[in-house]
Write an enzyme that holds these catalytic residues in place. Structure first.
Site, PDB file in Angstrom:
ATOM      1  N   THR A  36       4.988  34.035 -28.521  1.00 39.97           N
ATOM      2  CA  THR A  36       4.855  33.386 -27.213  1.00 39.97           C
ATOM      3  C   THR A  36       5.387  34.319 -26.130  1.00 39.97           C
ATOM      4  O   THR A  36       6.342  35.054 -26.353  1.00 39.97           O
ATOM      5  CB  THR A  36       5.642  32.069 -27.202  1.00 39.97           C
ATOM      6  N   ASP A  95       5.404  39.331 -32.142  1.00 38.85           N
ATOM      7  CA  ASP A  95       5.963  38.571 -31.023  1.00 38.85           C
ATOM      8  C   ASP A  95       6.611  39.532 -30.039  1.00 38.85           C
ATOM      9  O   ASP A  95       6.931  40.670 -30.385  1.00 38.85           O
ATOM     10  CB  ASP A  95       7.000  37.566 -31.546  1.00 38.85           C
ATOM     11  N   ASP A 131      12.614  39.700 -25.023  1.00 39.75           N
ATOM     12  CA  ASP A 131      13.168  39.880 -23.681  1.00 39.75           C
ATOM     13  C   ASP A 131      14.105  41.078 -23.631  1.00 39.75           C
ATOM     14  O   ASP A 131      14.216  41.742 -22.603  1.00 39.75           O
ATOM     15  CB  ASP A 131      13.894  38.607 -23.250  1.00 39.75           C
ATOM     16  N   LYS A 137      15.455  36.659 -27.336  1.00 39.42           N
ATOM     17  CA  LYS A 137      14.154  36.041 -27.145  1.00 39.42           C
ATOM     18  C   LYS A 137      14.358  34.634 -26.588  1.00 39.42           C
ATOM     19  O   LYS A 137      15.448  34.104 -26.624  1.00 39.42           O
ATOM     20  CB  LYS A 137      13.378  35.967 -28.464  1.00 39.42           C
ATOM     21  N   GLU A 185       9.721  30.139 -32.559  1.00 42.10           N
ATOM     22  CA  GLU A 185       9.595  31.576 -32.807  1.00 42.10           C
ATOM     23  C   GLU A 185      10.473  32.003 -33.977  1.00 42.10           C
ATOM     24  O   GLU A 185      10.047  32.782 -34.835  1.00 42.10           O
ATOM     25  CB  GLU A 185       9.981  32.363 -31.551  1.00 42.10           C
TER      26      GLU A 185
END
Length: 231
Positions: free
Chosen positions: A28, A83, A86, A96, A105
């Site tokens: 995501t 995935d 951040d 994340k 996740e």
């Protein structure tokens, strides 16, 4: 090369690790969405995968673009998850959850034999923490949970505001009906210790520290994509 082009480069490089017939966890966030787009192009040419999305948002994009999906209950063991992140450090520890899907996740990544992280070079850091750490909490007793988090942070020498993530006129709610507390610690010198402490707080559903989960990271910059493995 702008930020989106770097994300596309990382997504294209990650796609090279996806094999025909794979059971694939799909992440995501903005970088993961670029991966969905390049994956959809390959699926349209006859490539076969079974995807498990990590959020309702990702599921909607996959369905819109024709990427076939299954639930994690239908495919409880996955070959690979791709995935975004951040933040990622030299040991492939991650922050994340900026997109609000950290619980799903982490569940999907844990069900996978491998996890490949895709990101642009701005996400690579020496020490985690500049990005706010998302902590998913049960709405019941969230003030008590926040106090418990603050006490844990204080014991570890961490300071900074911890606030409820907002969305419109109210709090942001995750797909699972939980709140997210964003912790602005600035630097987290011992991410492993913080992860253990947060896991022990009853009201914490999950946190955005992903420790020893990623097997490699594909990092895109102006010169192209490079592979990062744990140091």
């Amino acid at each position: 090369m702008d930020a989106r082009q770097m994300k596309i480069k990382a997504a294209e490089a990650a796609l090279e690790h996806v094999e025909n017939g794979m059971r694939l966890g799909i992440g995501t966030g903005s970088t993961a969405e670029e991966f969905v787009r390049v994956l959809a192009e390959k699926v349209a040419s006859g490539f076969q995968i079974s995807g498990v999305p990590t959020s309702e948002r990702t599921a909607r994009l996959c369905l819109e673009l024709g990427v076939p999906l299954k639930s994690l209950d239908e495919l409880p063991e996955l070959d690979l998850t791709i995935d975004g992140a951040d933040e990622v450090d030299g040991k492939l520890r991650l922050i994340k959850g900026g997109g609000g899907a950290l619980l799903r996740e982490k569940i999907v990544a844990s069900a996978s034999a491998r996890m490949i992280v895709i990101a642009d070079e701005t996400k690579v850091v020496d020490v985690l923490g500049a990005f706010k750490l998302p902590i998913e909490v049960n709405p019941f007793g969230q003030l008590a949970t926040r106090l418990a988090i603050e006490k844990v942070a204080s014991r570890l020498g961490l300071t900074g505001d911890i606030v409820v993530r907002a969305s419109g006129d109210g709090p942001f709610m995750t797909d699972g009906g939980h709140l997210i507390l964003d912790a602005s610690f600035g630097r987290i010198p011992d991410a492993d210790a913080l992860a253990v402490e947060l896991n022990a707080i009853p009201g914490v559903v999950e946190h955005g520290l992903f420790i020893e989960m990623a097997s490699m990271a594909i990092i895109a910059g102006p010169e192209g994509a490079r592979t990062l493995k744990a140091s």
